[in-house]
Design a protein around this motif. Structure first.
Motif, PDB file in Angstrom:
ATOM      1  N   LYS A 102       2.548   1.663  -3.366  1.00  0.00           N
ATOM      2  CA  LYS A 102       1.622   2.244  -4.348  1.00  0.00           C
ATOM      3  C   LYS A 102       1.508   3.749  -4.161  1.00  0.00           C
ATOM      4  O   LYS A 102       1.623   4.517  -5.122  1.00  0.00           O
ATOM      5  CB  LYS A 102       0.240   1.598  -4.213  1.00  0.00           C
ATOM      6  CG  LYS A 102      -0.829   2.230  -5.103  1.00  0.00           C
ATOM      7  CD  LYS A 102      -2.206   1.619  -4.850  1.00  0.00           C
ATOM      8  CE  LYS A 102      -3.265   2.323  -5.699  1.00  0.00           C
ATOM      9  NZ  LYS A 102      -4.618   1.749  -5.446  1.00  0.00           N
ATOM     10  N   ARG A 103       1.289   4.175  -2.921  1.00  0.00           N
ATOM     11  CA  ARG A 103       1.089   5.593  -2.638  1.00  0.00           C
ATOM     12  C   ARG A 103       2.341   6.413  -2.917  1.00  0.00           C
ATOM     13  O   ARG A 103       2.276   7.478  -3.544  1.00  0.00           O
ATOM     14  CB  ARG A 103       0.673   5.764  -1.173  1.00  0.00           C
ATOM     15  CG  ARG A 103       0.405   7.216  -0.781  1.00  0.00           C
ATOM     16  CD  ARG A 103       0.076   7.343   0.689  1.00  0.00           C
ATOM     17  NE  ARG A 103       1.219   6.986   1.526  1.00  0.00           N
ATOM     18  CZ  ARG A 103       1.162   6.130   2.531  1.00  0.00           C
ATOM     19  NH1 ARG A 103       0.040   5.495   2.811  1.00  0.00           N
ATOM     20  NH2 ARG A 103       2.245   5.876   3.257  1.00  0.00           N
ATOM     21  N   SER A 109       2.068   5.201  -7.918  1.00  0.00           N
ATOM     22  CA  SER A 109       1.141   6.223  -8.400  1.00  0.00           C
ATOM     23  C   SER A 109       1.880   7.389  -9.040  1.00  0.00           C
ATOM     24  O   SER A 109       1.383   8.013  -9.995  1.00  0.00           O
ATOM     25  CB  SER A 109       0.250   6.716  -7.260  1.00  0.00           C
ATOM     26  OG  SER A 109       1.030   7.286  -6.224  1.00  0.00           O
ATOM     27  N   THR A 112       0.827  -1.207   0.000  1.00  0.00           N
ATOM     28  CA  THR A 112       0.000   0.000   0.000  1.00  0.00           C
ATOM     29  C   THR A 112       0.861   1.257   0.000  1.00  0.00           C
ATOM     30  O   THR A 112       0.609   2.196  -0.763  1.00  0.00           O
ATOM     31  CB  THR A 112      -0.929   0.017   1.227  1.00  0.00           C
ATOM     32  OG1 THR A 112      -1.773  -1.136   1.189  1.00  0.00           O
ATOM     33  CG2 THR A 112      -1.802   1.267   1.238  1.00  0.00           C
ATOM     34  N   GLN A 129       2.988   6.248 -12.456  1.00  0.00           N
ATOM     35  CA  GLN A 129       1.805   6.213 -13.319  1.00  0.00           C
ATOM     36  C   GLN A 129       1.413   7.610 -13.790  1.00  0.00           C
ATOM     37  O   GLN A 129       0.912   7.781 -14.903  1.00  0.00           O
ATOM     38  CB  GLN A 129       0.644   5.570 -12.558  1.00  0.00           C
ATOM     39  CG  GLN A 129      -0.397   4.922 -13.440  1.00  0.00           C
ATOM     40  CD  GLN A 129      -1.294   3.998 -12.645  1.00  0.00           C
ATOM     41  OE1 GLN A 129      -1.761   4.333 -11.554  1.00  0.00           O
ATOM     42  NE2 GLN A 129      -1.564   2.824 -13.181  1.00  0.00           N
ATOM     43  N   SER A 130       1.665   8.621 -12.946  1.00  0.00           N
ATOM     44  CA  SER A 130       1.334   9.992 -13.335  1.00  0.00           C
ATOM     45  C   SER A 130       2.349  10.580 -14.316  1.00  0.00           C
ATOM     46  O   SER A 130       2.053  11.538 -15.025  1.00  0.00           O
ATOM     47  CB  SER A 130       1.244  10.877 -12.087  1.00  0.00           C
ATOM     48  OG  SER A 130       2.528  11.121 -11.537  1.00  0.00           O
TER      49      SER A 130
END
Length: 201
Positions: free
Chosen positions: A66-67, A71, A63, A74-75
Motif C-alpha cells: 500500500k505504502r 498509494s 502494508t 491512487q495519486s
C-alpha cells in the motif's frame, strides 16, 4: 505526483512499452526513480491487457505494498480508474481485477497455487522467498504473460542477483539499473550528500 520524467525514466518507459520481456526488473539505488516509473509502466501495460485475465501485485506485506505502490497509483489516477481493498486483497485497475498479496511468511507460496496469471507486479523483490518467486513465474503461463519488479541491491550472493539479474541463462529477461544521479528531480547537492553516506549502491 509526477511533474516531469527524468531521461532515464523516459528511456525505460519507451523501451518496455515497445518490447516487454517475460521478466522485467528495475534495480539499483534507493530514491533513484525506479518505483514510480515502474508503476506508470504497469498502469499502461495493464490498460492494454485482456480485461478478463488475472493479475497480481505483491509486496513484502500488504502494508508495504500500500505504502510503496497502491498509494502512488491512487495519486496518479482518478478514483474511477483505480480502487483497492486490503481487506478483500483485491484492486480494480481500468476494469481489470488485480489480486494483492504479501510474502512475509513461509506459507506465501501457497497463496498463489492454482492461479493462472497474465501479469505480476513485484515490489522489493529481494525480500521475497525464492520458492515464492519460482511459483509466481510458473503461474505466468499465458502467451504474453510478464512480470515487472523492482528491487534494491542485496548481498552479492542473493538468489535474485545470481540466478536472474546477473545470470547468463537462456531466459527472457531484461534488467534496468537505476542510480541516484538518474533521479534528477532530487537536487544535485542532496544527491551528493546521499551518496556520501552510502545511499548509492
Amino acid at each position: 505526483m509526477i511533474s516531469k520524467f527524468t531521461n532515464k525514466q523516459i528511456d525505460f518507459l519507451s523501451g518496455i512499452l515497445k518490447n516487454k520481456h517475460r521478466i522485467n526488473i528495475l534495480h539499483g539505488s534507493v530514491r533513484s526513480g525506479k518505483t514510480v516509473i515502474s508503476l506508470v509502466a504497469w498502469i499502461l501495460l495493464i490498460a492494454e491487457s485482456p480485461k478478463y485475465s488475472s493479475y497480481i501485485m505483491v509486496g513484502k506485506t500488504l502494508t508495504t505494498l500500500k505504502r510503496n505502490c497502491l498509494s502512488i497509483i491512487q495519486s496518479i489516477l482518478p478514483f474511477e480508474a483505480f480502487d483497492y481493498s486490503l481487506t478483500k486483497k483485491e484492486a480494480i485497475l481500468y476494469g481489470r481485477k488485480i489480486y494483492l498479496e504479501g510474502v512475509n511468511d513461509s506459507r506465501a507460496e501457497n497463496k498463489i497455487r492454482g492461479l493462472t496469471l497474465n501479469a505480476a507486479y513485484c515490489d522489493e523483490l529481494t525480500l521475497f522467498p525464492e520458492d515464492f518467486f519460482s511459483m509466481l513465474l510458473s503461474r505466468l503461463s499465458l502467451k504474453g504473460s510478464f512480470l515487472l519488479g523492482t528491487t534494491n541491491p542485496d548481498t552479492p550472493n542473493h538468489w535474485l542477483l545470481k540466478k536472474f539479474i546477473k545470470a547468463k541463462r537462456n531466459i527472457d529477461i531484461k534488467t534496468w539499473k537505476f542510480l541516484l544521479d538518474d533521479n534528477t528531480s532530487i537536487p544535485s547537492e542532496i544527491r551528493k550528500q546521499m551518496k556520501a553516506i552510502g545511499f548509492e549502491m
